[in-house]
Design a protein around this motif. Structure first.
Motif, PDB file in Angstrom:
ATOM      1  N   ARG A 283       0.857  -1.201  -0.051  1.00 47.24           N
ATOM      2  CA  ARG A 283       0.031  -0.032   0.040  1.00 47.24           C
ATOM      3  C   ARG A 283       1.033   1.204   0.196  1.00 47.24           C
ATOM      4  O   ARG A 283       0.642   2.249  -0.572  1.00 47.24           O
ATOM      5  N   LEU A 284       2.197   1.114   0.720  1.00 43.89           N
ATOM      6  CA  LEU A 284       2.898   2.243   0.870  1.00 43.89           C
ATOM      7  C   LEU A 284       3.536   2.639  -0.634  1.00 43.89           C
ATOM      8  O   LEU A 284       3.359   3.720  -0.915  1.00 43.89           O
TER       9      LEU A 284
ATOM     10  N   LEU B  78      -3.182   5.146  10.913  1.00 48.12           N
ATOM     11  CA  LEU B  78      -4.268   4.159  11.429  1.00 48.12           C
ATOM     12  C   LEU B  78      -3.964   2.702  10.829  1.00 48.12           C
ATOM     13  O   LEU B  78      -4.469   1.677  10.954  1.00 48.12           O
ATOM     14  N   ILE B  79      -3.424   2.704   9.731  1.00 48.56           N
ATOM     15  CA  ILE B  79      -3.107   1.461   8.803  1.00 48.56           C
ATOM     16  C   ILE B  79      -2.310   0.593   9.617  1.00 48.56           C
ATOM     17  O   ILE B  79      -2.243  -0.606   9.437  1.00 48.56           O
TER      18      ILE B  79
ATOM     19  N   GLN C 143      -5.637  -2.819   9.577  1.00 55.46           N
ATOM     20  CA  GLN C 143      -4.739  -2.305   8.606  1.00 55.46           C
ATOM     21  C   GLN C 143      -5.714  -1.441   7.574  1.00 55.46           C
ATOM     22  O   GLN C 143      -5.491  -1.580   6.372  1.00 55.46           O
ATOM     23  N   ARG C 144      -6.484  -0.649   8.044  1.00 56.18           N
ATOM     24  CA  ARG C 144      -7.358   0.223   7.391  1.00 56.18           C
ATOM     25  C   ARG C 144      -6.957   2.030   7.929  1.00 56.18           C
ATOM     26  O   ARG C 144      -6.775   1.982   9.147  1.00 56.18           O
ATOM     27  N   CYS C 145      -6.744   2.501   6.848  1.00 58.95           N
ATOM     28  CA  CYS C 145      -6.697   4.066   7.022  1.00 58.95           C
ATOM     29  C   CYS C 145      -8.133   4.779   7.304  1.00 58.95           C
ATOM     30  O   CYS C 145      -9.074   4.213   7.355  1.00 58.95           O
TER      31      CYS C 145
ATOM     32  N   LYS D  16     -11.589  -1.458   2.291  1.00 60.35           N
ATOM     33  CA  LYS D  16     -10.283  -1.886   2.647  1.00 60.35           C
ATOM     34  C   LYS D  16      -9.538  -2.031   1.276  1.00 60.35           C
ATOM     35  O   LYS D  16     -10.107  -2.011   0.102  1.00 60.35           O
ATOM     36  N   VAL D  17      -8.267  -2.807   1.370  1.00 55.02           N
ATOM     37  CA  VAL D  17      -7.422  -2.589   0.193  1.00 55.02           C
ATOM     38  C   VAL D  17      -6.954  -4.187   0.175  1.00 55.02           C
ATOM     39  O   VAL D  17      -6.404  -4.525   0.978  1.00 55.02           O
ATOM     40  N   SER D  18      -7.431  -4.659  -0.962  1.00 53.55           N
ATOM     41  CA  SER D  18      -6.875  -6.343  -1.116  1.00 53.55           C
ATOM     42  C   SER D  18      -6.189  -6.548  -2.390  1.00 53.55           C
ATOM     43  O   SER D  18      -6.422  -5.900  -3.365  1.00 53.55           O
TER      44      SER D  18
END
Length: 203
Positions: free
Chosen positions: A66-67, A180-181, A186-188, A197-199
């Protein structure tokens, strides 16, 4: 009493353990059989194909991926903002007027839509997320609608950043939001606002 053991059903770890514990002098044939199965299973592991990235599909994206996606998107957005900076001049943004703030906000939202709009509409991805094979999803695992992404995930953070007084906007949007991640889910902050969410997804 010598008991026959079917070593063919043993896992490699179990065979290693059996090889360490067996008395090879008392049971040379059995020790030889164990080592034979160890070699066979080790050979099988070497010839097995690597786990395909698609096996991660549906699992939550790692923080590092994600980063990287955010860094890619950030660099693209900075380059896209250069015309605006050249037009107004860098000094104007140190103490921006309301007009400059409004124009910057609209310009940023428009540029984001132009650069990422198609991918967001089709896949729930920005350019950075596309390159990392991750996407924005609803918490139930379905692809997030582009309207949710634009108006619940993106817009509130942009409004907080642009129109909050003093340091409050940068503090919330630039620090609290990404930090917040590191929580358990693991969610902003924008994920919580939009319930997303991001998957990982298929390439």
């Amino acid at each position: 009493m010598d008991i026959n053991v079917d070593y063919s059903s043993y896992t490699l770890e179990e065979l290693y353990s059996a090889a360490e514990s067996i008395n090879s002098e008392a049971y040379p044939d059995r020790a030889q059989e164990i080592h034979k199965f160890i070699k066979e299973k080790e050979a099988q592991l070497q010839t097995q194909p690597e786990v395909a990235p698609s096996s991660r599909v549906g699992t939550q994206a790692s923080r590092i991926d994600r980063l990287f996606a955010v860094v890619v998107d950030g660099l693209i957005n900075i380059l896209a903002s250069l015309p605006l900076i050249f037009y107004f001049g860098l000094d104007v943004f140190r103490e921006p007027t309301l007009q400059v703030t409004l124009v910057s906000f609209l310009y940023g939202f428009l540029i984001f839509a132009v650069l990422h709009g198609y991918l967001l509409y089709k896949n729930g991805q920005t350019i950075g997320k596309y390159l990392l094979s991750i996407r924005i999803e609803n918490v139930d695992g379905t692809k997030a609608d582009w309207k949710k992404i634009a108006f619940l995930r993106l817009l509130p953070i942009m409004l907080i950043y642009q129109f909050s007084l003093g340091f409050i906007g940068p503090l919330i949007a630039g620090l609290i939001n990404p930090l917040l991640i590191f929580g358990k889910s693991q969610r902003c902050l924008h994920d919580y606002i939009a319930n997303t969410k991001v998957s990982y997804c298929a390439d």
